[in-house]
Structure formats: C-alpha cells, structure tokens
Design an enzyme around this catalytic site. Sequence first.
Site, mmCIF file in Angstrom:
data_model
loop_
_atom_site.group_PDB
_atom_site.id
_atom_site.type_symbol
_atom_site.label_atom_id
_atom_site.label_comp_id
_atom_site.label_asym_id
_atom_site.label_seq_id
_atom_site.Cartn_x
_atom_site.Cartn_y
_atom_site.Cartn_z
ATOM 1 N N ARG A 93 7.059 -4.166 -7.771
ATOM 2 C CA ARG A 93 5.885 -3.000 -7.652
ATOM 3 C C ARG A 93 6.078 -2.618 -9.126
ATOM 4 O O ARG A 93 7.312 -1.708 -9.295
ATOM 5 C CB ARG A 93 6.161 -2.108 -6.599
ATOM 6 N N HIS A 129 -3.332 -6.282 -6.786
ATOM 7 C CA HIS A 129 -2.689 -5.723 -5.442
ATOM 8 C C HIS A 129 -3.160 -6.617 -4.279
ATOM 9 O O HIS A 129 -3.713 -6.256 -3.162
ATOM 10 C CB HIS A 129 -3.076 -4.434 -4.890
ATOM 11 N N GLN A 163 -2.220 -5.971 -0.307
ATOM 12 C CA GLN A 163 -3.235 -4.821 0.278
ATOM 13 C C GLN A 163 -4.540 -5.469 0.739
ATOM 14 O O GLN A 163 -4.874 -5.460 1.711
ATOM 15 C CB GLN A 163 -3.486 -3.755 -0.808
ATOM 16 N N ASP A 167 -10.886 3.684 -3.283
ATOM 17 C CA ASP A 167 -9.376 3.767 -3.728
ATOM 18 C C ASP A 167 -9.409 5.084 -4.535
ATOM 19 O O ASP A 167 -10.526 5.596 -4.859
ATOM 20 C CB ASP A 167 -8.913 2.558 -4.637
ATOM 21 N N CYS A 226 -6.700 1.980 0.970
ATOM 22 C CA CYS A 226 -5.516 1.524 0.872
ATOM 23 C C CYS A 226 -4.532 2.646 1.013
ATOM 24 O O CYS A 226 -3.280 2.332 0.923
ATOM 25 C CB CYS A 226 -5.176 0.807 -0.468
ATOM 26 N N ARG A 239 -0.373 -4.070 6.698
ATOM 27 C CA ARG A 239 0.237 -4.440 5.382
ATOM 28 C C ARG A 239 1.645 -5.162 5.860
ATOM 29 O O ARG A 239 2.034 -6.168 5.394
ATOM 30 C CB ARG A 239 0.912 -2.944 4.489
#
Length: 301
Positions: free
Chosen positions: A102, A129, A132, A220, A260, A288
């Site tokens: 990450r 991502h 996700q 988001d 998310c 997830r």
Amino acid sequence: MKHLLKMLDLSGEQILEILSLADQLKYEQKHGIPHKHLSGKTLGMIFEKASTRTRVSFETGMYQLGGYALFLSSQELQMGRGEPIEDTARVLSRYLDGIMIRTFKQSDVEMLASYGTIPVINGLTDDSHPCQVLADLMTIREYKNKLEGLKLCFIGDGNNMANSLTAGGLKVGMNVSVCVPEGYEPSEGVLNFTKEYKDAFELVREPLKAAENADVMVTDVWSSMGKESEAEKRKKDFIGYQISSEVMKAAKPDAMVLHCLPAHKGEEITEEVFEKHAEQIFDESENRLHAQKAVMVKLMG
C-alpha cells in the site's frame, strides 16, 4: 494471473472467477467450513500509507486461510532508507510467498512485480485500488444478482477509485458514468481504455445527468491521502459533486450506494444518504476480506 497490480490487467473472465471464489470463501467462513488453502504460506505487507481496512482484512484473511501475514512499515524497511526497490523485491522473494503493498506510486508496485519472483498485490496506490473494486463488484452482485447491463455512476474525484471502477465495471459488462469537475478526470490510460467501450462509458460534469437511471451510486473522499494540503481548494472545486437525496432521485428507486471509506459525511455524501445505505456500505467493507482472500488463493495457492 501472476499479480494484482491494476484492474486494467484483468480480463472480465478473470474478475468473475475471483468474485465466484470470493463468494465461496465467504460462504465457508460464515458456516465454519475450514479453507486452509495457504497453510504454511507467508504474506509480507508493506505499508507506506496508513490503513485500517487494508491491514486488518489482509492479516485476518491470511490467518483464516492458514497462513501468516507479516507487517512491514516503510520506517522498518531498508527500502525507506534508500535501498532500491528492485533489490528489496529480490530479497523478499527469497523469504516470502507473496507481497501486498500500500503505497503512493503505481510505478513502485510495478517495479516490485517486475524484479521479484513472487506474486505482488496492489493494496492501494494513487493510481489504482483493485482490491476495493473487486469488493465493490462482489457487493453489487450480491444485491443485484448480476453485473452485466447495470449502470454504475461515480461522482467525485477521478482518483484511484474512479480509475479502477471504470476499468472493472466496463470489463464485466456494466455501463459506467463518471462525473468529475474539470481538471479532475480519471487517468489518461483509463480514458484511452474507455474508447473501446464508447456506448457503455460517459464522462459528464453534471451529477444529476450522471445519476440518471443508475443502479449503483459510488463516491469517495475529495482529498485522498497525500493530498491533504489541497483540501481547501478541493472543497471549493467539488461543491455540488455530492451524493445527496436530490441526486439519488435521478437514480433508480432501488439504487444502491457504495463508499470505500472513510467517509467525510457532509462533503462527498450527505449523512442522510450514508445512513440510509449504511448496510450496503458496510457489507462492501466486509467484502474486502473475502475478495482479497480470493485474490491470495488465486495467486499464492
């Protein structure tokens, strides 16, 4: 499938295979059926960005699969002190069975995969991502019983989520509408990819138009991690780019809402809409775990 670096790398068939495996693993977990597919395997988790969901879901997922997850912060790695990424990749490949990273730069993830000899999973970059979005698609299919033909509308910043949702949604047969302010468009690579799907993709500026007849609404945060210094400017630029009750009226009556997390209620989504769709959003968050377990089994099993 050797790595999970970005949604653009996957075919529609590969995405659906991951989702079906995730469904199976979720069922087994809920019913107490052991699924130790990664017994004796070790996943190294490199974090250059803070995390709640990513760390907990990968660490828990590896435990449930019978493996072990090793947390590696950037402060503890020689990579954070000047060791070239290519050397770190070759060293970790001698110790581990897989790497999850990450970080900020997509190029760092690509380089790890290029120089290492073990699977690399992108846990989030500024560009992409994929974990996700696999969870998002899994959740949509749970609620709608299909993906093909549904309209997905994303409102907000053309960031890693917009990039990955666009690629993933189009690949599984969805229609995708992306609504962003001018200057905040998805990446050039993703926009070039959408040219193959002219009838299924649109980039618009008006949230009400984008949300028209949508089956799924997604947003988001306006200021992604690492862009906090731009927060005040972004708030001004994103005025009106919010999932509100008014915007939801343009979508289908049974439209679902995904986020998310973490959510800044009152900015990209109103508290009213968030709470009305909280069950969907937290199912998305749970997924997830299951989607990432499927990825790890596919890559490391």
